[in-house]
Motif scaffolding. Structure first.
Motif, PDB file in Angstrom:
ATOM      1  N   SER A  75      39.481  45.248  34.047  1.00  0.00           N
ATOM      2  CA  SER A  75      38.044  45.484  34.079  1.00  0.00           C
ATOM      3  C   SER A  75      37.338  44.233  34.572  1.00  0.00           C
ATOM      4  N   ARG A  76      36.499  44.379  35.593  1.00  0.00           N
ATOM      5  CA  ARG A  76      35.766  43.226  36.109  1.00  0.00           C
ATOM      6  C   ARG A  76      34.619  42.820  35.183  1.00  0.00           C
ATOM      7  N   THR A  77      34.070  43.763  34.439  1.00  0.00           N
ATOM      8  CA  THR A  77      32.919  43.453  33.589  1.00  0.00           C
ATOM      9  C   THR A  77      33.318  42.840  32.262  1.00  0.00           C
ATOM     10  N   THR A 124      41.253  51.739  37.933  1.00  0.00           N
ATOM     11  CA  THR A 124      39.944  51.413  37.383  1.00  0.00           C
ATOM     12  C   THR A 124      38.877  52.121  38.208  1.00  0.00           C
ATOM     13  N   ALA A 126      34.464  52.058  38.654  1.00  0.00           N
ATOM     14  CA  ALA A 126      33.168  51.480  38.293  1.00  0.00           C
ATOM     15  C   ALA A 126      32.047  52.367  38.823  1.00  0.00           C
ATOM     16  N   THR A 127      31.069  52.667  37.976  1.00  0.00           N
ATOM     17  CA  THR A 127      29.851  53.347  38.387  1.00  0.00           C
ATOM     18  C   THR A 127      28.703  52.346  38.251  1.00  0.00           C
ATOM     19  N   HIS A 130      28.708  52.026  34.091  1.00  0.00           N
ATOM     20  CA  HIS A 130      29.888  51.901  33.242  1.00  0.00           C
ATOM     21  C   HIS A 130      31.126  51.617  34.081  1.00  0.00           C
ATOM     22  N   GLU A 131      32.174  51.229  33.354  1.00  0.00           N
ATOM     23  CA  GLU A 131      33.467  51.013  33.969  1.00  0.00           C
ATOM     24  C   GLU A 131      34.511  51.753  33.145  1.00  0.00           C
ATOM     25  N   TYR A 132      35.543  52.275  33.818  1.00  0.00           N
ATOM     26  CA  TYR A 132      36.527  53.114  33.159  1.00  0.00           C
ATOM     27  C   TYR A 132      37.944  52.732  33.584  1.00  0.00           C
ATOM     28  N   THR A 180      39.879  55.998  43.190  1.00  0.00           N
ATOM     29  CA  THR A 180      38.667  55.695  42.410  1.00  0.00           C
ATOM     30  C   THR A 180      37.866  54.603  43.125  1.00  0.00           C
TER      31      THR A 180
END
Length: 436
Positions: A75-77, A124, A126-127, A130-132, A180
């Motif tokens: 996850s980048r965040t 992964t 990313a929107t 959010h991130e998933y 994704t």
């Protein structure tokens, strides 16, 4: 006598407390999850496996996982790293750690995918909000599946923050491609049929070939048509010689300088970016022997950086996958490297045009790692070939000692991720921080 007994009891108690403290500070053996993968343990002497690595990293600190899935996702965040482990029976479980410290994070529930013999794939997404983490597997429903209608793509979508999970099963009758690169999960048949799954709701939207919105006046767009990726504006689609975003921009209108505007082919898609190959315009010097490679903004089609490279003697069956640094400032693919902030590209080839270098990863400071004398990035990360370090901004390369293992990725936290397979055929994922 009673005082002597009390003194002995006190001494024994102190010894027990000292032993417990020693065990705690030494890690206590690290423990195992139900799938056999060791949980990461922080040690002052670094991970047990000491690989030879580039001098930018230290092996004296870090963490190690053993027996994990071939795929991992970062996850980048949050800096959280996700990986899969085998659980009891035919079940799997998603686990997470802090990629900087190796400390265990949240762990998902066990589940059984339709294809039980192999680890599910892990991605992964990313929107804007959010991130998933997304796992997917393709296979039969039940033991007596007889038709394509009995096969599904099974998705599990996890919020990176706390592991909240959503299961989505999509009926799918052919071998799928799942990506994704945009704000949704794209499932495609490698041609013109696809569906998009919204990660927030699990809503499934079918996108038939009739709704691809072919650009007016583009005959080649209807030849060899293929859905390539997803952007916030719509699907990215290519034809025999041109490409477009469904209802958005058209490659002919965003062609880079010196390119033939009717010749663009997207070769790789990454989140927010498209790497495309163009023919040079006939009037441009070297057009007969060079192609123009350009990184485009996926939302607008705007060219971000370009470089000319010798045409191959034989076109490859599959082009290299683009790899982007954690902050998005650098992109590498095969022997190509781009500094997107400086809007510069480099083609690493010799005077004859031979493309012996393959780059597999790139850091946030613009250092890329790869190897020569290999077929692809997978060979590089397996330890094949002769390792090389490239400085993307300067466009220079340096050879590394032949036994060095290069990182498969480098996170924003300054930890390089290294893969290694031991003599028992167990995969190791190791995090070595950058040397201070």
């Amino acid at each position: 006598m009673r005082q002597k007994i009390v003194r002995l009891a006190l001494v024994a108690g102190v010894l027990v407390l000292a032993l417990l403290f020693l065990l705690a500070t030494c890690g206590g053996g690290g423990g195992r999850d139900d799938g056999g993968a060791k949980k990461p343990v922080k040690k002052s002497t670094g991970p047990a496996t000491q690989l030879p690595v580039p001098p930018a990293y230290t092996t004296q600190r870090g963490w190690e996982l053993i027996g994990t899935s071939p795929d991992y996702a970062v996850s980048r965040t949050t800096g959280r790293l996700a990986f899969l482990v085998r659980a009891t029976g035919d079940q799997y479980r998603l686990r997470t750690i802090d990629s900087e410290t190796g400390r265990a994070g949240w762990s998902g529930e066990k589940w059984r995918p339709p294809a039980v013999k192999h680890f599910p794939k892990l991605l992964t997404l990313a929107t804007d909000d959010h991130e998933y983490f997304v796992t997917w597997s393709y296979g039969k429903i039940g033991e007596n599946a007889l038709t394509p209608a009995d096969t599904i793509v099974s998705l599990d979508v996890y919020g990176v923050e706390n592991g909240t999970r959503r299961r989505v099963d999509v009926p799918w009758g052919s071998v799928p491609t799942v990506t994704t690169t945009g704000p949704g999960i794209l499932i495609s048949d490698g041609r013109t049929n696809s569906v998009v799954v919204a990660p927030e709701t699990g809503r499934i939207t079918k996108v038939p070939a009739t709704s691809l919105k072919y650009p007016k006046g583009c005959a080649s767009c209807r030849q060899l048509t293929e859905v390539r990726g997803l952007t916030s504006k719509g699907l990215l689609v290519s034809g025999a010689r041109e490409f477009w975003v469904q209802g958005g921009w058209f490659s002919r209108n965003v062609a880079p300088r010196d390119a033939d505007p009717r010749s663009g082919i997207p070769t790789s898609v990454a989140p927010g970016l498209v790497l495309a190959k163009w023919k040079l315009a006939e009037k441009v010097k070297g057009a007969a022997i060079h192609d123009l490679w350009t990184v485009h903004d996926a939302e607008t089609g705007k060219p971000l950086a370009s470089v000319a490279c010798h045409k191959p003697a034989i076109e490859p069956g599959q082009y290299p996958q683009a790899v982007v640094s954690a902050s998005g400032g650098y992109l590498v693919a095969g022997n190509l490297a781009f500094d997107l902030s400086a809007r510069k590209g480099h083609c690493f080839e010799d005077a004859s045009g031979a493309k012996s270098l393959t780059l597999a990863s790139v850091t946030d400071d613009g250092t890329a790692y790869g190897a020569t004398s290999v077929r692809n990035a997978a060979d590089v990360l397996a330890g094949d070939g002769f390792p090389v370090k490239a400085e993307v901004t300067a466009g220079t390369t340096d050879t590394l000692p032949s036994n060095v293992r290069v990182p498969s990725a480098d996170g924003a936290e300054g930890v390089g991720l290294f893969r290694w397979t031991d003599g028992k055929d167990r995969l190791h994922l190791i995090g070595y921080p950058r040397a201070e």
